[in-house]
Every structure is written in structure tokens, then in C-alpha cells.
Design an enzyme around this catalytic site. Structure first.
Site, PDB file in Angstrom:
ATOM      1  N   GLY A  34       0.816  -1.213   0.000  1.00  0.00           N
ATOM      2  CA  GLY A  34       0.000   0.000   0.000  1.00  0.00           C
ATOM      3  C   GLY A  34       0.851   1.266   0.000  1.00  0.00           C
ATOM      4  O   GLY A  34       2.038   1.240   0.345  1.00  0.00           O
ATOM      5  N   GLY A  83       1.127  -5.132   1.732  1.00  0.00           N
ATOM      6  CA  GLY A  83      -0.212  -5.366   1.202  1.00  0.00           C
ATOM      7  C   GLY A  83      -0.239  -6.330   0.041  1.00  0.00           C
ATOM      8  O   GLY A  83      -1.255  -6.976  -0.224  1.00  0.00           O
ATOM      9  N   GLU A 106       7.353  -3.813   7.827  1.00  0.00           N
ATOM     10  CA  GLU A 106       6.628  -2.784   8.580  1.00  0.00           C
ATOM     11  C   GLU A 106       7.324  -2.290   9.844  1.00  0.00           C
ATOM     12  O   GLU A 106       7.174  -1.122  10.220  1.00  0.00           O
ATOM     13  CB  GLU A 106       5.229  -3.303   8.936  1.00  0.00           C
ATOM     14  CG  GLU A 106       4.258  -3.341   7.760  1.00  0.00           C
ATOM     15  CD  GLU A 106       4.425  -4.578   6.892  1.00  0.00           C
ATOM     16  OE1 GLU A 106       3.729  -4.685   5.886  1.00  0.00           O
ATOM     17  OE2 GLU A 106       5.255  -5.446   7.234  1.00  0.00           O
ATOM     18  N   ASP A 114       0.612  -6.375   8.960  1.00  0.00           N
ATOM     19  CA  ASP A 114      -0.847  -6.350   9.035  1.00  0.00           C
ATOM     20  C   ASP A 114      -1.437  -7.227   7.926  1.00  0.00           C
ATOM     21  O   ASP A 114      -0.922  -8.294   7.650  1.00  0.00           O
ATOM     22  CB  ASP A 114      -1.356  -4.903   8.978  1.00  0.00           C
ATOM     23  CG  ASP A 114      -0.914  -4.180   7.708  1.00  0.00           C
ATOM     24  OD1 ASP A 114       0.043  -4.619   7.050  1.00  0.00           O
ATOM     25  OD2 ASP A 114      -1.543  -3.155   7.357  1.00  0.00           O
TER      26      ASP A 114
END
Length: 343
Positions: A34, A83, A106, A114
Site C-alpha cells: 500500500g 499489502g 513494517e 498487518d
């Protein structure tokens, strides 16, 4: 892209002429993740809700993929980060190539792995998932296959033939699809310096209860000044201390939860991250690594031992806003046995 994929997956679910979905990237990446820099720009302009709304839609897409009634074949010919992993690993078939490069980077950005990664990283045998999630280690296609992040390995030169064969098979039967992919796949040799040869040390150290214990174990193992161990320790010490602590707890909780509960919990966590009330490490990490690119983030708290259990607990709590709702996942029907096992 997330919105369009969600539309397509929902539309194809109801279309009886669609037997399976093939997902691939264009260019040198499958998907590099993302646009977190855009999320940070919104945060700095006082609009954290915009970023939270993006994550809400992305996590919904992850859940739809994880519980999809038709097979998804993801062709991971290139970069698969953040992502991009969420848009592929939840699917039933993941085809790696010699060009594949997987990473969940991350913790270096003040975020945490995530997109449901607390579900799939926690299910990698041993404690390799903790290692990958905490360090942001980069895995090639052979390593992805070895640990289960990929289900098949197909040389990139054979991908067009594979797609043609999948379309010709015209089947939703997982056995038929697996057999078709297997005609083009093989098990590649791991490189001599593959981190997969360090599994004994990884399992010994990354099974420890806390981040402090993990680093301490690595330091004990490093009595002969091993270059890989030294690099791993340095990577952990450069990452956001807050990110490391919430990431470890997230993966550990994911071991005992289905994919839906993992995504609901991760959405709570990411909302706290983008609000920045507990820590502003996400904004600072993106500034240092993606915007100014000085690669010198000033984390707060700066030391791992200064991140208290109370701080970590807050990331896992429901957002204390009257007008804010937890992630509500769509009700699924006509689930396959493969999908039911994930719930």
C-alpha cells in the site's frame, strides 16, 4: 486498486462462468504494498480517518480472499511486500518464481505486519514467521516455497504456458488446478547462504517470550561473531521498539485465532497507529525511510525496555471513539472446506 479488486471478487463469486481467479502484477512487482506515504500525508494534515478507512477496505478484501469459494491463483513473479502479501497469501495457490521477493518490512516503518499476516506468519512451521515479521527479512521464491508462503515454484519463462493451461482446464476443482500447476513446477535448490539454513538458531531465539529475550538469545549465540546473527541483531535494534513489541504479540495471538479475528484485531491496532496517540513512530518511520530518506528515524520511546506492557495493551483495545466501529467482516456463504478451516 483495493476497491477494484474487491468489486471484481464479489462479482466473480456470483458468476457461474468464472471457475477460478488468476492474480498477477504488471512490471517487476506482483505488488509492493500500500501507499503508506499517502496515508502519512493524510495523518500530518489531521485526517487519520482517511488512512483508517483505506485499511478497513483492504482488510475486508483480505477476508474475502481468505474465505473465497473459488480458487485464487496468485502468480508472484516479482516483489511481494506488505499489502501485496495480503492480496496473495490468503488465496489457495501461490506460485513463486526465480524473481519472487517477499518481505513484510513494517517494523522499520513504525507499523506492524498487518493484512492478516498475524494469521499466516504464525502458521509457518516453527518460529520462522516471528523472524520474518520482526526483521522484515527478504525471502526469495525458493525460500517462500520452503516455508509454505508459496505453494508452487514455476520458472518465469513457463508462466504464460501455465496461464494457458489453467484457462484450458476450465475447472474450480482444487485438485485439477493443483495438478495443472504441478505440470510446470519443480522444487528449486535453496541458495548456499539461505536464511533457511539458520532455522535452528531462529527457532531457538525467536521462540522466546519477549523482544528483549529474543535479542539476548541472539547475542548469546553470537559468541563467534557470526555475520548473519550480527546483522539480525542490528536490524532489530534499528526497528521501532513499539512496533517490535506489538508485532510479536500480534503474531503470538494469531496462532490461536482464525483469519477473521486476526483481521479485526489488526484493524484495531492499525487505527491506534494512524491516530498516533500512543506513539507517532509510523509518521516518523515513513519520514525517515520513504520521504526524507535519511534512514535515521527518531523513535519514541527510543528503547525497547521503555515500551511498557500498558502501552502495548492499548494497541489491542477497542478504539475509544463514539463514532468509530470495529471492522465488520462480510457474512460468508457457500464456503469451501479450505475456507472454513481458516475461520
Amino acid at each position: 486498486m483495493v476497491s477494484r479488486l474487491l468489486e471484481l471478487f464479489i462479482a466473480c463469486r456470483e458468476d457461474s462462468t468464472v471457475k477460478l481467479l488468476i492474480l498477477k502484477g504488471k512490471g517487476r512487482a506482483f505488488c509492493a504494498g500500500g501507499d503508506v506515504a499517502a496515508v502519512v500525508r493524510d495523518i500530518t494534515q489531521g485526517n487519520w480517518r482517511s488512512g483508517a478507512s483505506y485499511f478497513r477496505k483492504e482488510f475486508t478484501l483480505n477476508y474475502v480472499m481468505a474465505t473465497y469459494s473459488k480458487p485464487q491463483v496468485s502468480i508472484l513473479n516479482g516483489i511481494v511486500m506488505g499489502g501485496g502479501a495480503g492480496a496473495s497469501v490468503h488465496g489457495r495457490f501461490r506460485v513463486a518464481t526465480e524473481n519472487s521477493l517477499f518481505s513484510m518490512p513494517e517494523t522499520a516503518l513504525g507499523l506492524f505486519p498487518d493484512v492478516g499476516s498475524s494469521y499466516y506468519l504464525s502458521r509457518i512451521p516453527g518460529f520462522f514467521g516471528e523472524y520474518v515479521g520482526l526483521t522484515g527479512a527478504r525471502l526469495d521464491g525458493a525460500e517462500m516455497l520452503a516455508c509454505g508462503l508459496a505453494t508452487h515454484f514455476v520458472p518465469s519463462e513457463r508462466l504464460s504456458l501455465l496461464e494457458e493451461a489453467l484457462c484450458k482446464a476450465d475447472s474450480s476443482d482444487p485438485a485439477v488446478i493443483s495438478s495443472t500447476i504441478s505440470q510446470f513446477s519443480h522444487v528449486p535448490q535453496l541458495k548456499k547462504n539461505s536464511v533457511y539454513y539458520r532455522l535452528n538458531i531462529i527457532n531457538k531465539c525467536f521462540s522466546r517470550r519477549t523482544i528483549e529475550d529474543i535479542i539476548g538469545c541472539l547475542e548469546i549465540e553470537n559468541n563467534e561473531k557470526d555475520e548473519w546473527i550480527t546483522s539480525t541483531i542490528q536490524t532489530l535494534r534499528k526497528a521501532s521498539p513499539t512496533s517490535l513489541k506489538i508485532s510479536l504479540r500480534s503474531i503470538r495471538e494469531g496462532r490461536l485465532q482464525g483469519v477473521g479475528k486476526c483481521l479485526i484485531r489488526e484493524f484495531r491496532m492499525v487505527c491506534h497507529v494512524v491516530r498516533g496517540e500512543i506513539s507517532k513512530d509510523f509518521v516518523e518511520g515513513c519520514r525517515a525511510m520513504l520521504l526524507d530518506k535519511d534512514r535515521n528515524p527518531k523513535w519514541n520511546p527510543a528503547k525497547i525496555e521503555d515500551v511498557s506492557e500498558e502501552m502495548v495493551d492499548r494497541y489491542f483495545s477497542r478504539l475509544d471513539k463514539d463514532d468509530w466501529e470495529d471492522l465488520e467482516l462480510p457474512v460468508r456463504s457457500n464456503l469451501t472446506a479450505h475456507a472454513i478451516a481458516k475461520l
